[in-house]
Design a protein around this motif. Structure first.
Motif, mmCIF file in Angstrom:
data_model
loop_
_atom_site.group_PDB
_atom_site.id
_atom_site.type_symbol
_atom_site.label_atom_id
_atom_site.label_comp_id
_atom_site.label_asym_id
_atom_site.label_seq_id
_atom_site.Cartn_x
_atom_site.Cartn_y
_atom_site.Cartn_z
ATOM 1 N N ASP A 237 0.833 -1.207 0.000
ATOM 2 C CA ASP A 237 0.000 0.000 0.000
ATOM 3 C C ASP A 237 0.871 1.261 0.000
ATOM 4 O OD1 ASP A 237 -2.605 1.318 0.184
ATOM 5 O OD2 ASP A 237 -1.954 1.919 2.190
ATOM 6 N N PRO A 241 2.855 3.092 -5.152
ATOM 7 C CA PRO A 241 3.028 4.385 -5.831
ATOM 8 C C PRO A 241 4.505 4.736 -6.039
ATOM 9 C CG PRO A 241 1.429 4.567 -4.044
ATOM 10 C CD PRO A 241 2.134 3.266 -3.869
ATOM 11 N N GLN A 245 6.260 5.310 -9.463
ATOM 12 C CA GLN A 245 6.846 6.657 -9.546
ATOM 13 C C GLN A 245 8.314 6.604 -9.968
ATOM 14 O OE1 GLN A 245 6.484 8.818 -5.792
ATOM 15 N NE2 GLN A 245 8.673 9.218 -5.941
ATOM 16 N N SER A 376 6.986 11.834 0.581
ATOM 17 C CA SER A 376 6.887 10.369 0.638
ATOM 18 C C SER A 376 7.178 9.851 2.041
ATOM 19 C CB SER A 376 7.834 9.722 -0.382
ATOM 20 O OG SER A 376 9.167 10.079 -0.145
ATOM 21 N N SER A 380 2.524 9.630 2.410
ATOM 22 C CA SER A 380 1.593 10.083 1.359
ATOM 23 C C SER A 380 2.170 9.754 -0.016
ATOM 24 C CB SER A 380 1.346 11.587 1.495
ATOM 25 O OG SER A 380 0.841 11.911 2.755
ATOM 26 N N THR A 381 2.375 8.462 -0.262
ATOM 27 C CA THR A 381 3.058 8.060 -1.486
ATOM 28 C C THR A 381 2.181 8.222 -2.727
ATOM 29 O OG1 THR A 381 2.458 5.765 -0.984
ATOM 30 C CG2 THR A 381 4.659 6.499 -0.346
ATOM 31 N N LYS A 382 0.862 8.172 -2.552
ATOM 32 C CA LYS A 382 -0.024 8.407 -3.697
ATOM 33 C C LYS A 382 0.066 9.865 -4.143
ATOM 34 C CE LYS A 382 -3.342 4.750 -2.498
ATOM 35 N NZ LYS A 382 -2.698 4.321 -1.260
ATOM 36 N N PHE A 385 3.329 10.278 -5.993
ATOM 37 C CA PHE A 385 3.184 9.712 -7.339
ATOM 38 C C PHE A 385 2.477 10.698 -8.261
ATOM 39 C CE2 PHE A 385 0.596 7.026 -10.302
ATOM 40 C CZ PHE A 385 1.656 6.604 -11.096
#
Length: 442
Positions: A237, A241, A245, A376, A380-382, A385
């Motif tokens: 999860d 991303p 990315q 990141s 908040s990797t989405k 991305f």
């Protein structure tokens, strides 16, 4: 709230990663310098084959980075006993993933290069390099998994030693396998790829043996307890991303070089030299960026979210100072540095204007990478991305416009790097200042 981390502490964690990056990127410098003596075709094939390999490499790097964020968060929370299971899941998952990627890429890469590359000679060179280089993927993924553990717990000194072992093996074998020294067969561009594979194997084995002898009982590493679908889901999860990315970022750079290849074999050879020099300037950026990721995640785990923006700014200041020094040295010694890669006066003169562009671009990249890894590191990797996709779209569009549509100079094409750095910095800082990441659970 006063920031409880000093420049000294930032440097303590970052400098072994930076030294490791120095050593690791000597692989690229060595390959480029040796292949520059072989010719423009070998230089062009090496850069395209190497970039496609790095596209696949970044899938593993992204997953390892996601694991590193979780490791750092658990350390910040004081849950050290949960760290080992995260690393073990990385090792098993990335091992299986590497084998699947190798099978897929080995089958398709000849057709891919024949479609993507205009010059038949460069196509054959790139395909030969990639076909050999691909066998290093499982060992690179193993190294990334173990580095995620070390950086996540901020014990990074061994990374430097591992990287220098890798580099030493690569330099010796490059000299032997490219030109046929030490009684080895002369393999040209394939020799450069094979040397890097053997060097990666040596580095991965050393790191595995070293960590297995460390006192890591409190992290319960190498206990190999039962497989957890829930833990794997948590890692994925955070990681998917980052995987997309990082791979997208390198793939866009691969497309960037394909655009340059359409300008001719000389611009492609020049860009390979420029890429190698650019990587030298970028070395401290990667080290401080990795440290930023762990620092941010640990601070959030300790309940110190209010310090995150100040922390990112503090790392950015020391990074910019480091890059400014390197950029100044590159500009001062530009002619001498280029001669490390080639003694062709035509290539030297064509490279000089582009060097000046990347010296400026590196400063924008310093702020971009630190602020971006701050995003990141919050988990908040989405969002990171989305920032990457948005910025890379403009990056590639600008490069195509300048190179193909308008037919401008190579140095102007490379200003895409400046545009990208500015965009990523601005968007990342705006997001960090909103504070929307503070309730993110990893």
């Amino acid at each position: 709230m006063k920031l409880d981390i000093s420049y000294r502490e930032i440097w303590r964690v970052a400098y072994p990663i930076i030294l490791g990056s120095v050593a690791q990127n000597i692989l690229n410098i060595t390959d480029t310098a040796f292949l520059g003596r072989v010719g423009e075709i070998a230089l062009g094939g090496g850069v395209l084959g190497g970039l496609l390999y790095h596209v696949l490499l970044m899938l593993g790097w992204g997953m390892a980075m996601g694991g590193q964020i979780i490791v750092a968060r658990r350390v910040g929370e004081g849950a050290n006993e949960a760290v080992g299971r995260v690393v073990e899941h990385l090792l098993f998952t990335l091992g299986a993933f590497a084998i699947l990627i190798m099978l897929f890429a080995h089958t398709l890469h000849p057709a891919f290069f024949s479609i993507a590359v205009r010059s038949n000679l460069v196509c054959d060179s790139a395909s030969s390099f990639f076909g050999y280089r691909l066998f290093g993927l499982p060992f690179a993924f193993l190294t990334y998994s173990l580095n995620a553990f070390l950086i996540g717990i901020t014990r990074t000194k061994v990374i430097t030693l591992t990287s220098f072992i890798t580099v030493f093996v690569n330099i010796v074998l490059d000299y032997g396998l490219i030109f046929g020294n030490f009684g080895l067969p002369p393999m040209g561009v394939r020799g450069a790829a094979l040397a890097s594979v053997i060097a990666e194997i040596a580095g991965a084995i050393f790191l595995l043996v070293y960590i297995s002898r460390m006192n890591v009982r409190k992290y319960k590493l190498f206990n190999f307890s039962s497989f957890s679908k829930k833990l794997l889901k948590s890692i994925l999860d955070i990681s998917w991303p980052l995987m997309l990315q990082f791979s997208l970022s390198i793939f866009v750079w691969f497309v960037f070089f394909l655009i340059i290849e359409k300008m001719g074999e000389t611009p492609l050879a020049v860009s390979n030299i420029v890429r190698s020099i650019y990587i030298i300037i970028m070395i401290p950026i990667w080290g401080f960026a990795s440290a930023t990721n762990s620092f941010v995640s640990q601070h959030i785990g300790k309940g110190k979210s209010d310090q995150v923006v100040k922390l990112v700014v503090k790392v950015m200041v020391i990074t910019l100072a480091s890059v400014l020094v390197l950029s100044a040295l590159i500009l001062l010694l530009d002619n001498s540095i280029i001669k490390i890669y080639t003694n062709d006066e035509h290539l030297i003169n064509a490279t000089l204007p582009v060097i000046r562009v990347i010296a400026i671009a590196a400063l924008t990249m310093a702020s971009a990478f630190i602020s971006f890894n701050g995003v990141s590191g919050t988990g908040s990797t989405k969002v990171s991305f989305a920032i990457e996709v948005f910025s890379l779209t403009f990056y590639l569009g600008w490069a195509y416009l300048i190179a193909i549509t308008l037919g401008k100079s190579l140095s102007l094409v490379w200003t895409s790097e400046v545009l990208y750095g500015i965009m990523v910095t601005v968007i990342s800082i705006i997001y960090l200042r909103t504070g929307r990441w503070k309730n993110r659970v990893v």
